[in-house]
Write an enzyme that holds these catalytic residues in place. Structure first.
Site, PDB file in Angstrom:
ATOM      1  N   ASP A  31       0.835  -1.200   0.000  1.00  0.00           N
ATOM      2  CA  ASP A  31       0.000   0.000   0.000  1.00  0.00           C
ATOM      3  C   ASP A  31       0.868   1.248   0.000  1.00  0.00           C
ATOM      4  OD1 ASP A  31       0.701   0.611   2.740  1.00  0.00           O
ATOM      5  OD2 ASP A  31      -0.735  -0.916   3.367  1.00  0.00           O
ATOM      6  N   LYS A  72      -4.340   2.909  -0.461  1.00  0.00           N
ATOM      7  CA  LYS A  72      -5.617   3.442   0.016  1.00  0.00           C
ATOM      8  C   LYS A  72      -5.377   4.759   0.741  1.00  0.00           C
ATOM      9  CE  LYS A  72      -6.297  -0.374   2.265  1.00  0.00           C
ATOM     10  NZ  LYS A  72      -6.880  -1.388   3.152  1.00  0.00           N
TER      11      LYS A  72
END
Length: 457
Positions: free
Chosen positions: A248, A270
């Site tokens: 991520d 995210k």
């Protein structure tokens, strides 16, 4: 190639060190570890040599160097601070065709000592040919971090299994795949380290009898809060062995540069309020890649079990009967507070720490009354967009408006920013910061001016 790397069998063979100081002591340790029958000659000796001699581990010859000491030797080392004496030892050894190392004088030596990584029976030697010992040492340290400490025990055990493996698996390809499974099996390594014979036998039988087209596996790895130096040793080993890395946006570029170069990389970054890849799709990516028989690393910023949805991902794998394991990471609360000079606990100010998600949802109201109590530190993850609400709720429930607060942006990275103030200013302070940021609230924040070490570096 100026030097041929060789490994010498010195067990129960005569070796000589000329010198009785600290440098000679370091060389003596290596020869003793190799099982050499060691004689040390010097005018005087540091206490360690006397202790070894008293224990019967070596022989001391006190006095001037005599060439006859070389008569039965296989190998010699000159380790004094007298260049002329070192040269004399080297010449005497060469006349007898005995290899001789001269400390800090590679041109006068017939062999040089490499930097050594000892995972006996596995040995790794690194040398710059005497031109740059510091470079060789740095490279050794890097390799040291990549090789598990238990590797030697696994290698020794593998030697005991060779005959059976050759009988069990008909082709070289089958044997290679078996050895690859064995060498990365953490349970076997831990069982060997603990000398747990039952677990060793069970794991070995499972590996030998397991079909070679076995399922893949997923390892959740915490990458820490940003500074690549805070990645754990086991975490580094896992990303170096991965076939696929799913990561991520909180994983720094410096850490991604450590990933095995031919591993596939899948970005699933995210942000608060915006999901590049839905969580369910991430779960399916992990499942799909593991079902192909691949070793998948799910690399997460911080720690995977602290607001990292690691539990959700593992539940999916568990339901599909996919093997998994977890490597913890340094969570943002710990890393960011340490790099900001804010101790999370302190006998005078905070006897507890609360880690709280800043994603405040309707119907999921926090226990603000308890959060507003004194003698604790509050750490809000992902709370930047809710800073004004946090400020309002805490004050409403009795927390003093002058309570110290800090916001840490890009914690532990070279781009780290920290801004501090009081609770009444929290909403305003948050408008000056960007994600990823961490909010710390408590009396311990007042120690920052005194304990802030990172920005001073």
């Amino acid at each position: 190639m100026d030097h041929l790397p060789i490994f010498c069998q010195l067990r129960d063979r005569d070796c000589l060190i000329v010198g009785g100081g600290d440098v000679a002591e370091r060389k003596a340790r290596l020869l003793l570890d190799a099982g050499a029958r060691l004689t040390v000659n010097a005018l005087a000796f540091i206490p360690q040599f006397t202790a070894w001699a008293d224990a019967g581990m070596l022989t001391l010859v006190e006095g001037p160097f005599d060439e006859s000491l070389l008569d039965t030797c296989w190998l010699a080392i000159a380790a004094t601070d007298d260049d002329a004496l070192n040269q004399r030892v080297s010449e005497a050894a060469e006349s007898r065709r005995i290899f001789c190392n001269v400390v800090d004088a590679p041109k006068a030596a017939s062999f040089i000592m490499p930097s050594i990584i000892d995972r006996s029976p596995l040995m790794v030697a690194v040398s710059s040919g005497g031109t740059s010992p510091v470079l060789a040492r740095l490279l050794r340290e890097k390799l040291e971090s990549l090789l598990p400490l238990h590797l030697g025990q696994v290698a020794k055990y593998a030697g005991q299994l060779r005959g059976r493996v050759k009988q069990q698996f008909a082709t070289m390809g089958e044997r290679r795949r078996f050895w690859e499974k064995l060498f990365v099996n953490d349970r076997l390594a831990q069982s060997l380290a603990n000398n747990d014979q039952k677990a060793i036998t069970e794991t070995t039988e499972q590996l030998i009898n397991e079909p070679l087209d076995h399922r893949g596996e997923v390892v959740l790895v915490g990458a820490g809060p940003g500074d690549a130096g805070l990645l754990t040793l086991k975490g580094l080993q896992q990303i170096q062995q991965a076939d696929v890395v799913v990561y991520d946006r909180l994983v720094s570029d410096d850490i991604m540069n450590l990933v095995r170069r031919d591993a596939d990389r899948v970005f699933v970054g995210k942000r608060a309020g915006y999901h590049c890849v839905p969580q369910e799709e991430i779960n399916q990516i992990l499942l799909r890649e593991a079902q192909k028989g691949k070793r998948v690393v799910r690399l997460k910023g911080g720690d995977p079990f602290i607001f990292g949805r690691g539990g959700e991902e593992l539940e999916t794998l568990c339901n599909a009967d996919i093997p998994f394991s977890v490597v913890p990471g340094i969570t943002a609360a710990s890393g960011c507070s340490a790099y900001s000079g804010i101790p999370l606990t302190h006998r005078d100010y905070a006897q507890s720490v609360r880690l709280i998600t800043g994603h405040l949802k309707t119907g999921g109201e926090l226990d603000w009354e308890n959060l507003a109590a004194e003698k604790q530190t509050l750490v809000f993850y992902m709370g930047l967009n809710q800073a004004s609400t946090i400020q309002q709720k805490l004050i409403e429930h009795g927390m003093p408006g002058e309570m110290p607060v800090a916001i840490v942006e890009n914690g532990t990275a070279v781009t780290q920013r920290v801004i501090d103030g009081t609770l009444t200013q929290l909403g305003e302070l948050a408008q000056q910061m960007n994600s990823p940021s961490l909010i710390i609230i408590g009396r311990v924040v007042g120690l920052r001016d005194k304990l802030n070490w990172f920005s001073n570096h």
